[in-house]
Design an enzyme around this catalytic site. Sequence first.
Site, PDB file in Angstrom:
ATOM      1  CE  LYS A 175      17.726 -62.539   5.824  1.00 50.75           C
ATOM      2  NZ  LYS A 175      18.148 -61.457   4.927  1.00 50.75           N
ATOM      3  NE  ARG A 187      21.966 -54.912   0.842  1.00 54.48           N
ATOM      4  CZ  ARG A 187      21.815 -55.644   1.943  1.00 54.48           C
ATOM      5  NH1 ARG A 187      21.222 -55.148   2.990  1.00 54.48           N
ATOM      6  NH2 ARG A 187      22.271 -56.870   2.011  1.00 54.48           N
ATOM      7  NE  ARG A 213      22.076 -65.427  14.865  1.00 51.92           N
ATOM      8  CZ  ARG A 213      21.528 -64.800  13.835  1.00 51.92           C
ATOM      9  NH1 ARG A 213      20.531 -65.340  13.184  1.00 51.92           N
ATOM     10  NH2 ARG A 213      21.968 -63.617  13.475  1.00 51.92           N
ATOM     11  NE  ARG A 219      25.634 -61.790  12.453  1.00 55.50           N
ATOM     12  CZ  ARG A 219      24.666 -61.366  11.676  1.00 55.50           C
ATOM     13  NH1 ARG A 219      24.160 -62.173  10.764  1.00 55.50           N
ATOM     14  NH2 ARG A 219      24.179 -60.157  11.787  1.00 55.50           N
ATOM     15  NE  ARG A 246      21.835 -57.068  14.221  1.00 61.40           N
ATOM     16  CZ  ARG A 246      21.915 -58.386  14.314  1.00 61.40           C
ATOM     17  NH1 ARG A 246      22.270 -58.954  15.435  1.00 61.40           N
ATOM     18  NH2 ARG A 246      21.631 -59.148  13.270  1.00 61.40           N
TER      19      ARG A 246
END
Length: 232
Positions: free
Chosen positions: A16, A91, A130, A163, A174
């Site tokens: 994203k 959200r 990542r 992260r 997740r």
Amino acid sequence: MGRTILILLGHPGAGKGTQARMIMGTLAIPQISTGDMLREAIADKTPFGCEAKAKMDAGELVSDAIVNGIVADRIQQEDCKNGFILDGYPRTVSQAETFRSQIGRGDCLSVIEIGADSERLRKEKRLVGRLMCPGCGEIYNQYSKVPKTDTICDICGKSLVHRSDDREDLILERFRTYREETFPLVKFYQDLGAYHQVDGMKPIYEVTKDILDIVNSVAACHNPPEEKRVRK
Ligand SMILES: [Zn+2]
């Protein structure tokens, strides 16, 4: 011409952030994230910013009303006159309902979910590899998009970070949390006819193209060329 309003939803690891950056460059519209907006409103001491700060100082959650107000203020700014990409907002369905009143008739709203496959992510090491730049937000991958010098950002020279939740064993969890949180929003925008999905497992440039195709087709039905407009 109405504004191009893009709400990006994305499975963990679907890219994203990367896609938002590509789209921002191509369409020349800003990406506005809830976190950034909140920080700016507090720094600028806007009425909503002051309310948010008071809540946060008291250890309370910032209410929907405050978040809605901060977004409403932010999208009035000059850089949003042609449109914007929303990240992290709305959200909840309640936020989405309020945000609906901010959308004008000529505006072109696309809600695009970038889908991913948890099994393939694991195989392709997309999440575990990542690396992100805390300076400019550029995203790298130790396996597929390696920075030129070790762990230094090619663009701004800052040290890249990994992260802590980009771990293989957390992917499934997740995904589950994401689905639970996102499902009501997906349903809301499906009912509005604004929801679209793209396959985030395709190569980056193809995903960008798929997103732009959707944005352009939405714009085309809102702003048809003169000769195609139906006479009343
Ligand atoms: Zn950087």
